[in-house]
Design an enzyme around this catalytic site. Sequence first.
Site, PDB file in Angstrom:
ATOM      1  N   GLN A 114     -21.482  -3.606  -7.497  1.00 50.25           N
ATOM      2  CA  GLN A 114     -21.201  -3.891  -6.084  1.00 50.25           C
ATOM      3  C   GLN A 114     -21.780  -5.237  -5.650  1.00 50.25           C
ATOM      4  O   GLN A 114     -21.195  -5.951  -4.848  1.00 50.25           O
ATOM      5  CB  GLN A 114     -21.807  -2.761  -5.223  1.00 50.25           C
ATOM      6  CG  GLN A 114     -21.320  -2.736  -3.794  1.00 50.25           C
ATOM      7  CD  GLN A 114     -19.977  -2.041  -3.643  1.00 50.25           C
ATOM      8  OE1 GLN A 114     -19.775  -0.971  -4.186  1.00 50.25           O
ATOM      9  NE2 GLN A 114     -19.075  -2.633  -2.899  1.00 50.25           N
ATOM     10  N   LYS A 117     -19.372  -7.817  -6.806  1.00 52.34           N
ATOM     11  CA  LYS A 117     -18.117  -7.647  -6.075  1.00 52.34           C
ATOM     12  C   LYS A 117     -18.240  -8.179  -4.651  1.00 52.34           C
ATOM     13  O   LYS A 117     -17.390  -8.922  -4.169  1.00 52.34           O
ATOM     14  CB  LYS A 117     -17.770  -6.157  -6.047  1.00 52.34           C
ATOM     15  CG  LYS A 117     -16.453  -5.829  -5.366  1.00 52.34           C
ATOM     16  CD  LYS A 117     -16.282  -4.349  -5.127  1.00 52.34           C
ATOM     17  CE  LYS A 117     -16.492  -3.532  -6.384  1.00 52.34           C
ATOM     18  NZ  LYS A 117     -16.106  -2.123  -6.210  1.00 52.34           N
ATOM     19  N   LYS A 129     -25.431   1.329  -3.153  1.00 52.89           N
ATOM     20  CA  LYS A 129     -24.568   2.481  -3.442  1.00 52.89           C
ATOM     21  C   LYS A 129     -25.402   3.733  -3.256  1.00 52.89           C
ATOM     22  O   LYS A 129     -26.626   3.686  -3.381  1.00 52.89           O
ATOM     23  CB  LYS A 129     -24.053   2.409  -4.883  1.00 52.89           C
ATOM     24  CG  LYS A 129     -22.818   3.225  -5.148  1.00 52.89           C
ATOM     25  CD  LYS A 129     -21.539   2.510  -4.762  1.00 52.89           C
ATOM     26  CE  LYS A 129     -20.350   3.438  -4.783  1.00 52.89           C
ATOM     27  NZ  LYS A 129     -19.077   2.724  -4.559  1.00 52.89           N
ATOM     28  N   GLY A 168     -17.355   4.970   2.255  1.00 52.15           N
ATOM     29  CA  GLY A 168     -16.913   6.098   1.427  1.00 52.15           C
ATOM     30  C   GLY A 168     -16.766   5.701  -0.034  1.00 52.15           C
ATOM     31  O   GLY A 168     -16.855   4.545  -0.395  1.00 52.15           O
ATOM     32  N   ASP A 169     -16.544   6.695  -0.868  1.00 53.83           N
ATOM     33  CA  ASP A 169     -16.220   6.517  -2.290  1.00 53.83           C
ATOM     34  C   ASP A 169     -15.651   7.868  -2.723  1.00 53.83           C
ATOM     35  O   ASP A 169     -15.188   8.652  -1.867  1.00 53.83           O
ATOM     36  CB  ASP A 169     -17.475   6.114  -3.097  1.00 53.83           C
ATOM     37  CG  ASP A 169     -17.159   5.693  -4.532  1.00 53.83           C
ATOM     38  OD1 ASP A 169     -16.669   4.578  -4.730  1.00 53.83           O
ATOM     39  OD2 ASP A 169     -17.381   6.489  -5.470  1.00 53.83           O
ATOM     40  N   THR A 212      -8.366  -0.781  -0.346  1.00 51.63           N
ATOM     41  CA  THR A 212      -8.698  -0.908  -1.774  1.00 51.63           C
ATOM     42  C   THR A 212      -7.420  -0.923  -2.611  1.00 51.63           C
ATOM     43  O   THR A 212      -7.232  -1.784  -3.475  1.00 51.63           O
ATOM     44  CB  THR A 212      -9.635   0.227  -2.227  1.00 51.63           C
ATOM     45  OG1 THR A 212     -10.729   0.291  -1.320  1.00 51.63           O
ATOM     46  CG2 THR A 212     -10.155  -0.010  -3.626  1.00 51.63           C
ATOM     47  N   SER A 381     -14.194  -3.487   4.709  1.00 49.72           N
ATOM     48  CA  SER A 381     -15.394  -2.923   5.349  1.00 49.72           C
ATOM     49  C   SER A 381     -16.176  -4.042   6.027  1.00 49.72           C
ATOM     50  O   SER A 381     -16.710  -3.879   7.130  1.00 49.72           O
ATOM     51  CB  SER A 381     -16.294  -2.246   4.315  1.00 49.72           C
ATOM     52  OG  SER A 381     -15.875  -0.927   4.076  1.00 49.72           O
TER      53      SER A 381
HETATM   54  P1  NAP Z   1     -11.169   9.934  -4.112  1.00 49.60           P
HETATM   55  O1  NAP Z   1     -10.321   9.709  -2.923  1.00 49.60           O
HETATM   56  O2  NAP Z   1     -12.217  10.973  -4.085  1.00 49.60           O
HETATM   57  O3  NAP Z   1     -10.179  10.201  -5.352  1.00 49.60           O
HETATM   58  C1  NAP Z   1     -10.671  10.266  -6.647  1.00 49.60           C
HETATM   59  C2  NAP Z   1      -9.522  10.593  -7.587  1.00 49.60           C
HETATM   60  O4  NAP Z   1      -9.982  10.472  -8.925  1.00 49.60           O
HETATM   61  C3  NAP Z   1      -9.003  12.018  -7.435  1.00 49.60           C
HETATM   62  O5  NAP Z   1      -7.645  12.078  -7.784  1.00 49.60           O
HETATM   63  C4  NAP Z   1      -9.865  12.771  -8.465  1.00 49.60           C
HETATM   64  O6  NAP Z   1      -9.279  13.975  -8.930  1.00 49.60           O
HETATM   65  C5  NAP Z   1      -9.947  11.759  -9.569  1.00 49.60           C
HETATM   66  N1  NAP Z   1     -11.203  11.940 -10.313  1.00 49.60           N
HETATM   67  C6  NAP Z   1     -12.460  11.818  -9.840  1.00 49.60           C
HETATM   68  N2  NAP Z   1     -13.351  12.099 -10.804  1.00 49.60           N
HETATM   69  C7  NAP Z   1     -12.626  12.390 -11.893  1.00 49.60           C
HETATM   70  C8  NAP Z   1     -12.978  12.756 -13.211  1.00 49.60           C
HETATM   71  N3  NAP Z   1     -14.265  12.871 -13.593  1.00 49.60           N
HETATM   72  N4  NAP Z   1     -11.961  12.986 -14.093  1.00 49.60           N
HETATM   73  C9  NAP Z   1     -10.662  12.877 -13.715  1.00 49.60           C
HETATM   74  N5  NAP Z   1     -10.286  12.548 -12.466  1.00 49.60           N
HETATM   75  C10 NAP Z   1     -11.243  12.308 -11.587  1.00 49.60           C
HETATM   76  O7  NAP Z   1     -11.926   8.579  -4.533  1.00 49.60           O
HETATM   77  P2  NAP Z   1     -11.439   7.070  -4.346  1.00 49.60           P
HETATM   78  O8  NAP Z   1     -12.086   6.548  -3.129  1.00 49.60           O
HETATM   79  O9  NAP Z   1      -9.981   6.978  -4.517  1.00 49.60           O
HETATM   80  O10 NAP Z   1     -12.172   6.360  -5.571  1.00 49.60           O
HETATM   81  C11 NAP Z   1     -11.560   6.235  -6.859  1.00 49.60           C
HETATM   82  C12 NAP Z   1     -12.241   5.140  -7.653  1.00 49.60           C
HETATM   83  O11 NAP Z   1     -12.140   3.884  -6.927  1.00 49.60           O
HETATM   84  C13 NAP Z   1     -13.747   5.305  -7.900  1.00 49.60           C
HETATM   85  O12 NAP Z   1     -14.080   4.698  -9.128  1.00 49.60           O
HETATM   86  C14 NAP Z   1     -14.383   4.502  -6.774  1.00 49.60           C
HETATM   87  O13 NAP Z   1     -15.701   4.109  -7.076  1.00 49.60           O
HETATM   88  C15 NAP Z   1     -13.429   3.335  -6.725  1.00 49.60           C
HETATM   89  N6  NAP Z   1     -13.429   2.567  -5.472  1.00 49.60           N
HETATM   90  C16 NAP Z   1     -13.165   3.166  -4.282  1.00 49.60           C
HETATM   91  C17 NAP Z   1     -13.134   2.392  -3.122  1.00 49.60           C
HETATM   92  C18 NAP Z   1     -12.775   2.982  -1.790  1.00 49.60           C
HETATM   93  O14 NAP Z   1     -12.641   2.204  -0.834  1.00 49.60           O
HETATM   94  N7  NAP Z   1     -12.583   4.278  -1.651  1.00 49.60           N
HETATM   95  C19 NAP Z   1     -13.410   1.028  -3.193  1.00 49.60           C
HETATM   96  C20 NAP Z   1     -13.651   0.436  -4.426  1.00 49.60           C
HETATM   97  C21 NAP Z   1     -13.654   1.225  -5.554  1.00 49.60           C
HETATM   98  P3  NAP Z   1      -9.835  15.382  -8.379  1.00 49.60           P
HETATM   99  O15 NAP Z   1      -9.354  15.465  -6.966  1.00 49.60           O
HETATM  100  O16 NAP Z   1      -9.248  16.405  -9.289  1.00 49.60           O
HETATM  101  O17 NAP Z   1     -11.331  15.307  -8.489  1.00 49.60           O
END
Ligand code: NAP
Length: 449
Positions: A114, A117, A129, A168-169, A212, A381
Amino acid sequence: MSNHTKEIAQFVEKIASKNPHETEFLQAVEEVAETIIPFIADKPKYKDSNLLETMCEPERVFMFRVPWLNDKGEVQVNRGYRIQMNSAIGPYKGGLRFHPSVNLSILKFLAFEQTFKNSLTTLPMGGGKGGSDFNPKGKSDNEVMKFCQSFMTELSKYIGQFTDVPAGDIGVGGREIGYMFGQYKRVQGEFTGVLTGKGLQYGGSLIRPEATGYGCVYFSKEVLNHINDGLDGKSAIVSGSGNVAQFTVEKLIQNGAKVLSMSDSGGTVYDKDGITQEKLEFIKELKNVKRGRIKEYADKYKAEFHEGKTPWDIKCDIAYPCATQNELQVEDAKTLQKNGCIGVFEGANMPCTADAIEVFKEHKMMFTPGKASNAGGVATSGLEMSQNSLRLSWTRDEVDERLQGIMKEIHRNCVQHGKVTKDYVDYVKGANIAGFVKVADAMLAQGCV
Ligand code: NAP
């Protein structure tokens, strides 16, 4: 690079000896060390100040108990964390993750990434984080609220609009941010922009939920434009079906790409006809409101469902891993390459393992690390923080335009530091060096603190 192999190994060994068992953190450190150590070799101002080692040490780590009562009145206990990694260029900024796999190593890798980034976004934000091993899946709204309130009661002691601004994450979306914001306001007695990703009614920014995923597609467009190519007509596969995946798919559809897959931890849907906006709306409702499983998409639209599988064996032109760390491994990378995939753009943080990235490099495939291609979320953000400070709200178009400008600028910086030949850019190198220089210069200016 080979001239520095020994130095890199010694450096990683030193960090490993201080942080044994933190595999994800060490993976992230090694990836950065591989490009930064050669870069600083002939730059004594960085090398002699031991900056990289300093950056590997969080400024501070909070770890705390989060007790809460479930709907049966039973006491549950989770562990909460906040990593305040680096504040050289601004207040700590970075998301909160609620997932049973959360531990110190995962949050330290995320906080470390982060920092680079946030530097790349061009905005004044340091790196942080946090999160908890709490699993929101299967919990009632009331239980999620109770947990969020207990978590924030403790976290509120360490954060603030000028010190540390979480977002969030994984597992933390609009619902969780709302409950945590409410509790912060209650215990601190102030209405400030202490969290981002807020609802529009109470200080949130338009485009933040989309940022994102949209940003990731904007970035991939820049990468393709750089080699006089584009998204129109490309077949794409996307993993995940959460926030990042949903809006990556949306922007891909808007740009004329055909999206063949989405997934969750239960498996992958393969829709040969392509995911349309209408089908995507079904997924948004399924995931954000009903909190169901992706398999229901396959049942409804008669698509294939690959139980327990990731999407990487589906033939495609481009791929967007948008679920979680280390979800795309070396064999997957080989399969993608054999199937004719030309580019992999990380929407998630560190979804590709180090040896998978080696395969992409070896075959000169386009590959962009999450710290560059998913930086649009934290950048927006940052824009939410600006709007909160100004006490006004920008329009959707204004925010989107700024987001596109930021992604372009990140791309320009990556090319500046990562260009290998006219047609090939090492985006890992470019992102690491561009991110490092700004933080390093700020640290040098501020002295040994
Ligand atoms: P999210 O809305 O909670 O969605 C996560 C997705 O990934 C869901 O489909 C989940 O499936 C799947 N997942 C999570 N853990 C998993 C695992 N161990 N094995 C297989 N599938 C898994 O989260 P998100 O915000 O989209 O974040 C996704 C990624 O982007 C993360 O790496 C996060 O750090 C990164 N990110 C997010 C943001 C943001 O603004 N949100 C910004 C930068 C980077 P299930 O529902 O079955 O768990």
